[in-house]
Design an enzyme around this catalytic site. Sequence first.
Site, mmCIF file in Angstrom:
data_model
loop_
_atom_site.group_PDB
_atom_site.id
_atom_site.type_symbol
_atom_site.label_atom_id
_atom_site.label_comp_id
_atom_site.label_asym_id
_atom_site.label_seq_id
_atom_site.Cartn_x
_atom_site.Cartn_y
_atom_site.Cartn_z
ATOM 1 N N ARG A 1 0.870 -1.188 0.000
ATOM 2 C CA ARG A 1 0.000 0.000 0.000
ATOM 3 C C ARG A 1 0.898 1.225 0.000
ATOM 4 N NH1 ARG A 1 -5.154 -1.946 -1.086
ATOM 5 N NH2 ARG A 1 -4.430 -4.085 -1.086
ATOM 6 N N THR A 2 0.504 2.235 -0.655
ATOM 7 C CA THR A 2 1.344 3.412 -0.724
ATOM 8 C C THR A 2 0.740 4.557 0.050
ATOM 9 O OG1 THR A 2 1.193 2.801 -3.009
ATOM 10 C CG2 THR A 2 2.977 4.222 -2.398
#
Lengths: 259, 253, 269
Positions: free
Chosen positions: C43-44
């Site tokens: 996930r960023t």
Amino acid sequence: MPDMVTLSYPSPSSKPQQRQFNPYSENGGTILAISGADFSVIAGDTRQSEGYSIQTRYAPKVFRLTDNAVLAVNGFAADGNMFVKQVRQRLEWYRHAHAKDMPLRAIARLIQTMLYARRFFPYYVYNILGGIEEDGSGAVYSFDPVGSYERESCRAAGAAQSLVQPFLDNQIYFKNQVALPGHPHPQHLPLLTVIQLVIDSFTSATERHIEVGDGLEMFIVLAKGSPLYGVENIAGVQEMTVTNEGERIFVVRRNLKRD
Amino acid sequence: MTSIGTGYDLSASTYSPDGRIFQVEYANKAVENSGQDLSRSTAIGLRVKDGIILAVEKLVHSKLLIPEANRRIQTLDRHLGLATAGLLADGRQLANKARDESANFRDSFRSPAPVKYIADRLGSYIQVYTLYSSVRPFGISTIIGGVDQDGPSLFVIEPSGVFFGYHGAAVGKGRQLAKTELEKLKLSDLSMRQAVLEAARIIYLVHDDSKEKTFELEMSWVGNDTNGLHVPVPKDLLSEAEQKAKAALEDFE
Amino acid sequence: MDHFPTNWGRPRNDGFDAYGTYPIAQRPYNGLGNDVFSEGVQRTQQPIVTGTSVLAIKYKDGVMMSADNLASYGSLARFKDIQRLHPVGTNTIIGAGGDMSDFQYIQALLDDLMVEEFTEGDGDGHALGPGEIHEYLSQVMYARRSKMDPLWNSLIVGGVKDGKRFLSYVDLLGTTYSASTLATGYGSYIAQPLLRKAVEGNEDNITEEEAVKILEQSMKVLFYRDARSLNKYQIAKITSDGVAISESRSVDTQWSFADGIRGYGAQTQ
């Protein structure tokens, strides 16, 4: 228990909201290549867009790799530019090691290897490679983003592929055209006819597809010792090679509609 | 050198019975006359009101060398310079280390490193090379100068790793004479331009014409006149300084 | 065949419009959260404190750029004195939209780069110009997007070196392009058409005064229409004489017409 507060689970479909980074984008445009008996034409429009916005009217998608190979890239522009950069570096290393340019079919195989190496995080790029083979014949190779490739006589890719390819099938491969008895369809078309087909393909695609337009950049690769076929008379033509000893490359730039 | 041959001078990791580390003392010899032409030179530094001047007498051991090649004064950061006397290659290694230290300081604190901090880090680094038998101490004496929040400062680091701050500093072969000359100056009253002229004069004075070959005068400065940047002294000022130095030398003789 | 790599390896989506027969807006959804990356990948981050548009044009003497002084925290106008135009060396300015902490990181990167150039180059006569700065930034941005850890910015790099004007863009995807007018964020929708109308084909004739006018007018329109903008901005110019960034300034605006608007919000009559 009517007065009890119920903490209900969220419905199965509503997963926690999270913004996810999408490493890809599509930058529109179309590329096209057609080969003849002793020449190859590789073209692309110069518009770069994202959604409904035109980012620039001039971003080249067609690149000269060697004196006998030209590569067109289309899809995600950042991947495209990086891919061309990396192919060029590999070709330079080849030159340092072997003191000659890599032959076209070897470049084609190199491109497949480089694309497939990124099978699980692909370059989102459609490649079309055009040029002259070692036997002097004009050639076009087309690739999908993970490296499947084949040699063909013509190929369109990109935003207007579905508009241009059927037209090419009809005009180059004579699909759905019945030859008159005793007058078979020609195996190869002459260069000026091909150039005209390319220009018509792009004016038509510009007319019907919003992501195509602004400018046309068309590279013409002629086999060693081939006549010029009138290329020198095309308005605005420019030669990119410095000698007429080996293969020769010309570039033609045209305006396309900017709307 | 009465203790030579007693076996205590082969390793930096062993004291002699009277408490000396011969390898470090030999390193000090290497600074002034290791026998290699390249390393026999003098470097001086002047701390004046508005900045620092570094000057080096760089011996040119071959006419085939490109002028201004093999610089002995190096830039560590925008505001820091370093001059060495001794083994040229050791000086390069130390400068690279200093650049790393300065960049790390900037990354950590978002401000330029104080000169004293860099001198301290380099001193510690050099000192480590006096502890082990597997390594050789640095064959250089280093002058490091720069301008930080507290104004100009100047330090000398010896091969032992010890460092001191100075108003005027001299290292290398001609350091004794240079120090005598520096002591005569009112350093805190000099302008940067005046200090450049004095530095050039001292280097020309220190240079021993009879013994040595030709030399190049290399000078840099950092301070108000340079906008806080450590840069080479401009060509025209350098040649003016050289001319005046030669003239002064003739009067002297 | 399905030519969208993000759909490969998944059950065929019969709603997918393989031949692009629908206008873009009506095509079946193939975007975020609907591809093979939607599960089981890193996930960023997301942008937190953000800057809005940057505008830039070429003109007779060089390049001019503008950006306002606001750094927003979502819809909150959080920091109102942030400079988003940043000089790099003596020939280049970069303007940044998007995440401001990422931008500050980029400023630190460039500072390190320039110090390295200064110490190691040591007056070798080669200086990094806008072209080199842009190439460096695009490599950094592309490398970070490829690590799925992007620097969440849209950057415009402008400058003049050896008498040549340079103006180019790069964003969090590593996408690059250059043109005589550039705009990031909301500016690409609202200001870019105005800039193109004023500048395209006219790059060599527009004077400094005219260039300022064009940018002022565009910043005013942006302030009227972009809810994340501020009527306090700076204009930078880069000419062969070097870079100059103005003090913060503002434009006169007229809001009395707002009273007459009916049909939105509280007043329906």
